[in-house]
Design a protein around this motif. Structure first.
Motif, mmCIF file in Angstrom:
data_model
loop_
_atom_site.group_PDB
_atom_site.id
_atom_site.type_symbol
_atom_site.label_atom_id
_atom_site.label_comp_id
_atom_site.label_asym_id
_atom_site.label_seq_id
_atom_site.Cartn_x
_atom_site.Cartn_y
_atom_site.Cartn_z
ATOM 1 N N GLU A 181 -25.951 26.206 16.977
ATOM 2 C CA GLU A 181 -25.295 25.631 17.990
ATOM 3 C C GLU A 181 -24.083 24.620 17.507
ATOM 4 O O GLU A 181 -23.393 24.221 18.233
ATOM 5 N N GLN A 182 -24.010 24.308 16.269
ATOM 6 C CA GLN A 182 -23.393 23.555 15.542
ATOM 7 C C GLN A 182 -21.688 24.353 15.351
ATOM 8 O O GLN A 182 -20.858 23.561 15.180
ATOM 9 N N GLY A 183 -21.633 25.660 15.439
ATOM 10 C CA GLY A 183 -20.423 26.229 15.190
ATOM 11 C C GLY A 183 -20.004 26.188 13.812
ATOM 12 O O GLY A 183 -20.790 26.114 12.776
ATOM 13 N N GLY A 184 -18.598 26.314 13.697
ATOM 14 C CA GLY A 184 -18.170 26.449 12.324
ATOM 15 C C GLY A 184 -18.474 27.549 11.371
ATOM 16 O O GLY A 184 -18.741 28.672 12.192
ATOM 17 N N ASP A 185 -18.579 27.594 10.298
ATOM 18 C CA ASP A 185 -19.212 28.777 9.458
ATOM 19 C C ASP A 185 -20.413 28.774 9.369
ATOM 20 O O ASP A 185 -21.363 28.070 8.549
ATOM 21 N N ALA A 186 -21.182 29.278 10.515
ATOM 22 C CA ALA A 186 -22.582 28.945 10.747
ATOM 23 C C ALA A 186 -23.254 29.960 9.734
ATOM 24 O O ALA A 186 -24.464 29.577 9.096
ATOM 25 N N ALA A 187 -22.847 31.090 9.213
ATOM 26 C CA ALA A 187 -23.504 32.057 8.390
ATOM 27 C C ALA A 187 -23.730 31.100 7.087
ATOM 28 O O ALA A 187 -24.835 31.163 6.392
ATOM 29 N N ALA A 188 -22.593 30.322 6.591
ATOM 30 C CA ALA A 188 -22.886 29.818 5.312
ATOM 31 C C ALA A 188 -23.714 28.720 5.666
ATOM 32 O O ALA A 188 -24.634 28.277 4.654
ATOM 33 N N SER A 189 -23.874 28.059 6.675
ATOM 34 C CA SER A 189 -24.605 26.849 6.920
ATOM 35 C C SER A 189 -25.890 27.292 6.995
ATOM 36 O O SER A 189 -26.894 26.581 6.394
ATOM 37 N N LEU A 190 -26.176 28.398 7.445
ATOM 38 C CA LEU A 190 -27.660 28.838 7.389
ATOM 39 C C LEU A 190 -28.185 29.155 6.198
ATOM 40 O O LEU A 190 -29.271 29.056 5.897
ATOM 41 N N VAL A 191 -27.479 30.058 5.259
ATOM 42 C CA VAL A 191 -27.693 30.038 4.017
ATOM 43 C C VAL A 191 -28.065 28.870 3.270
ATOM 44 O O VAL A 191 -28.848 29.051 2.258
ATOM 45 N N ASP A 192 -27.003 27.947 3.157
ATOM 46 C CA ASP A 192 -27.153 26.551 2.727
ATOM 47 C C ASP A 192 -28.548 26.161 2.838
ATOM 48 O O ASP A 192 -29.310 25.621 2.131
#
Length: 242
Positions: A212-223
């Motif tokens: 829901e935050q948007g941005g680089d969601a893939a990187a945020s999930l992995v982080d």
């Protein structure tokens, strides 16, 4: 008007392992996104995942959307047969202790519809109107136990057979099992493809919050998974329609 599409993608070995047996493919010009996860504990898992992705990557841009799905099936079936035979040969020559196998999840998008193909326990989710929907259904021992009512869903994560999958490309002697789900693409849809290293670390509420935050969601999930010391390889592809 057809929605525009953008994506982000990230893969990491995880907080414990040095080797990354996940592989991924993003071909936005075809509306094609793929994650393959070399089967845990199998020697040759990394090669199996790479061969799955390489087989899919050969799909032609000239094919119509309906033809692409049929072609994907044929490509995956051919890779399955090749991995089964190579795995047997390497076991006989003692190059491998076990076979060569990989999960796979495939998302195929066109202007109006999406299709998911999968085998194993990698997943595809859809975030739509604030609701996180799991589009795939795990091919795993614990999922079968949940489906049979023998354990509750919350017990699956810590189950001693949590990493045992029941179907994979390159596994077994029979034909490849590929499940399919199709649906309509809507503006502001957000699709997540991920390996089980992500879903065994983050719960659905955490995944939804990041998407829901948007941005680089893939990187945020992995982080986020790495902060929780993910014990497996972690790969995520997020595809958004605007």
């Amino acid at each position: 008007m057809s929605p525009s599409v953008r994506y982000t993608a990230t893969s990491h070995p995880g907080a414990v392992r040095n080797d990354n047996q996940d592989a991924m493919l993003c071909r936005p010009e075809l509306g094609l996104y793929v994650i393959a996860d070399g089967a845990g504990g199998h020697q040759g898992g990394r090669e199996a995942a790479a061969r799955v992705v390489a087989g899919i990557a050969s799909i032609s841009l000239d094919l119509k959307p309906a033809e692409r799905l049929a072609n994907l099936r044929r490509q995956l079936e051919a890779v399955h047969e090749s991995l089964v035979q190579d795995g047997k040969a390497r076991q006989q020559s003692r190059e491998l202790a076990q076979g060569m196998a990989s999960t796979v999840v495939v998302l195929l998008l066109d202007a109006e519809f999406f299709a998911c193909l999968w085998t194993g326990d990698s997943r595809i989710y859809l975030l739509r109107d604030g609701e996180l929907i799991q589009l795939t259904h795990d091919h795993s021992v614990v999922q079968e136990l949940v489906d049979a009512g023998m354990i509750e869903a919350w017990q699956a994560e810590g189950h001693r057979q949590a990493n045992v999958i029941t179907h994979a490309i390159g596994a077994g002697d029979g034909s490849l099992r590929l499940d399919k789900r199709v649906g309509q693409v809507m503006p502001y849809d957000r699709f997540l493809l991920c390996s089980d290293g992500l879903t065994k670390t983050l719960d659905d509420a955490s995944i939804r919050a990041v998407l829901e935050q948007g941005g680089d969601a893939a990187a945020s999930l992995v982080d986020a998974a790495l902060r929780l010391k993910a014990r497996d390889n972690v790969t995520a592809i997020v595809v958004s329609t605007d």
